[in-house]
Design an enzyme around this catalytic site. Sequence first.
Site, PDB file in Angstrom:
ATOM      1  N   LYS A  33      -5.561  11.120  -6.595  1.00  0.00           N
ATOM      2  CA  LYS A  33      -4.167  11.405  -6.245  1.00  0.00           C
ATOM      3  C   LYS A  33      -3.249  10.355  -6.866  1.00  0.00           C
ATOM      4  O   LYS A  33      -3.708   9.308  -7.352  1.00  0.00           O
ATOM      5  CB  LYS A  33      -4.006  11.439  -4.725  1.00  0.00           C
ATOM      6  CG  LYS A  33      -4.341  10.124  -4.054  1.00  0.00           C
ATOM      7  CD  LYS A  33      -4.257  10.224  -2.534  1.00  0.00           C
ATOM      8  CE  LYS A  33      -4.658   8.905  -1.920  1.00  0.00           C
ATOM      9  NZ  LYS A  33      -4.203   8.747  -0.545  1.00  0.00           N
ATOM     10  N   TYR A 257      19.705 -13.333 -13.676  1.00  0.00           N
ATOM     11  CA  TYR A 257      20.683 -13.068 -12.618  1.00  0.00           C
ATOM     12  C   TYR A 257      20.553 -14.076 -11.486  1.00  0.00           C
ATOM     13  O   TYR A 257      19.433 -14.402 -11.070  1.00  0.00           O
ATOM     14  CB  TYR A 257      20.466 -11.665 -12.024  1.00  0.00           C
ATOM     15  CG  TYR A 257      20.859 -10.528 -12.924  1.00  0.00           C
ATOM     16  CD1 TYR A 257      22.172 -10.338 -13.317  1.00  0.00           C
ATOM     17  CD2 TYR A 257      19.898  -9.613 -13.362  1.00  0.00           C
ATOM     18  CE1 TYR A 257      22.529  -9.275 -14.128  1.00  0.00           C
ATOM     19  CE2 TYR A 257      20.246  -8.547 -14.172  1.00  0.00           C
ATOM     20  CZ  TYR A 257      21.572  -8.386 -14.560  1.00  0.00           C
ATOM     21  OH  TYR A 257      21.918  -7.341 -15.351  1.00  0.00           O
TER      22      TYR A 257
HETATM   23  C1  LIG Z   1      -7.844  11.170   3.391  1.00  0.00           C
HETATM   24  C2  LIG Z   1      -8.189  10.108   2.401  1.00  0.00           C
HETATM   25  N1  LIG Z   1      -9.468   9.910   2.068  1.00  0.00           N
HETATM   26  C3  LIG Z   1      -9.829   8.956   1.180  1.00  0.00           C
HETATM   27  C4  LIG Z   1      -8.884   8.147   0.564  1.00  0.00           C
HETATM   28  C5  LIG Z   1      -9.319   7.080  -0.411  1.00  0.00           C
HETATM   29  O1  LIG Z   1      -9.093   5.802   0.118  1.00  0.00           O
HETATM   30  P1  LIG Z   1      -9.459   4.493  -0.721  1.00  0.00           P
HETATM   31  O2  LIG Z   1      -8.548   4.477  -1.892  1.00  0.00           O
HETATM   32  O3  LIG Z   1      -9.201   3.380   0.218  1.00  0.00           O
HETATM   33  O4  LIG Z   1     -10.881   4.605  -1.131  1.00  0.00           O
HETATM   34  C6  LIG Z   1      -7.543   8.319   0.893  1.00  0.00           C
HETATM   35  C7  LIG Z   1      -6.529   7.434   0.282  1.00  0.00           C
HETATM   36  O5  LIG Z   1      -5.604   6.976   0.846  1.00  0.00           O
HETATM   37  C8  LIG Z   1      -7.178   9.324   1.825  1.00  0.00           C
HETATM   38  O6  LIG Z   1      -5.899   9.531   2.150  1.00  0.00           O
END
Ligand SMILES: Cc1ncc(COP(=O)(O)O)c(C=O)c1O
Length: 393
Positions: A33, A257
């Site tokens: 993601k 700045y």
């Molecule tokens: C539902 C869910 N599972 C797994 C993960 C993966 O987490 P990580 O990046 O800590 O491994 C996330 C990331 O935020 C998540 O939202």
Amino acid sequence: MRALARVDVAAIERNCAVLARAAAPAQLCTVVKADGYGHGAVAAARAAQAGGARWLAVATAQEALDLRAAAIGGPLLVMGALTASGLTDALRARADVVAWREGFVAAIATHPYGEGAGVHVKLDTGMGRLGTRDVAEAARTAAAVAAAPRLRLVGAMTHFATADDDPGFAREQLARFMPWADELRATHGDLLRHAANSAAALGIPESRLDMVRCGIAAYGMDPFGEDPARHGLAPALELRSYVAEVKRLAPGESVGYGRRFVAAAPTWIGTLPLGYADGVRRALSNDCDVLVGGRRAPLVGNVSMDNITVDLGPEPPPRDAEAVLIGAQGDERVLAEEWARRLATIPYEITCAISARVPREHHRDGVVEPLAAAAAGRRDGPGEDDGVAGAAS
Ligand SMILES: Cc1ncc(COP(=O)(O)O)c(C=O)c1O
């Protein structure tokens, strides 16, 4: 290059292989993601699959569509909440979706694209965000999926709130999850029970179950904010720029700045043409080191939108010298974890914040991946016809 994020896809592949080995016999789902935590989702997805990730996960339906449009096949899970149009997009992408209410299951079951859709039912065991806290509702939701001829009950899941800093609470969550997940698995033999993120996959072996969902560790960052090498992981991303201008400051002269840095002694200041619009957070003003000529040069003065200034000392390197903000140069190294510590945040936020203005260059152990091949995608997934449909899980 003004500013460049160099991403070693071989490092992502090796990190995923490390995670897949550690998790086995549980399957690895790599979380790509947020554009692969800033690394480039498509390149990350390919590298993850090559490293042994059987599953991929994203947060949004559009992210699933983007992966399928790049010919990424294989099982894919959209983990986030879905609007009606989001559900349509997720199903068009042949991605599995997450449900915790019977009404949502009915929406999937009657959806024009719902045929064969995979569903994971989520129990909220302590995160307090998505999922139902009511085990009976989770059971009814799973039963509704199982009873819908068009749907497949694929997973039972939960998500840990504290796997990185309070494994005790994560174990309590696991204890709430297991009776329901085990009972469901007793009647659905191929159900995937999944709970672990990176921190849990590495630190709480009993939480690995049938699948682990790893994001941060796949990119070679330590979920505990320390040195990723202690888990056999290597950072995949470097942030680079160059010294565009050098000038000598006399005592009492300032840069930037607000005149937040005033030279106490004669020194040379280098200007690097990237700033907070590129992801170098302004809170790093006077609190960061940049590698130039194999040495740490303190970032001095305020970070501006498009420039930062570094103190190069009495002997400046030549103009155009390479500068490394995150990554290694000579014997020195700056990790995203170091920025995170300075900013009192987590490394996730560091790489996600590298903005779209910074081009990503994907390479494999130093050999740049050809752009055309990266754009076209390796057609190693199942056949695509409309540029969207990939493999259903
Ligand atoms: C539902 C869910 N599972 C797994 C993960 C993966 O987490 P990580 O990046 O800590 O491994 C996330 C990331 O935020 C998540 O939202």
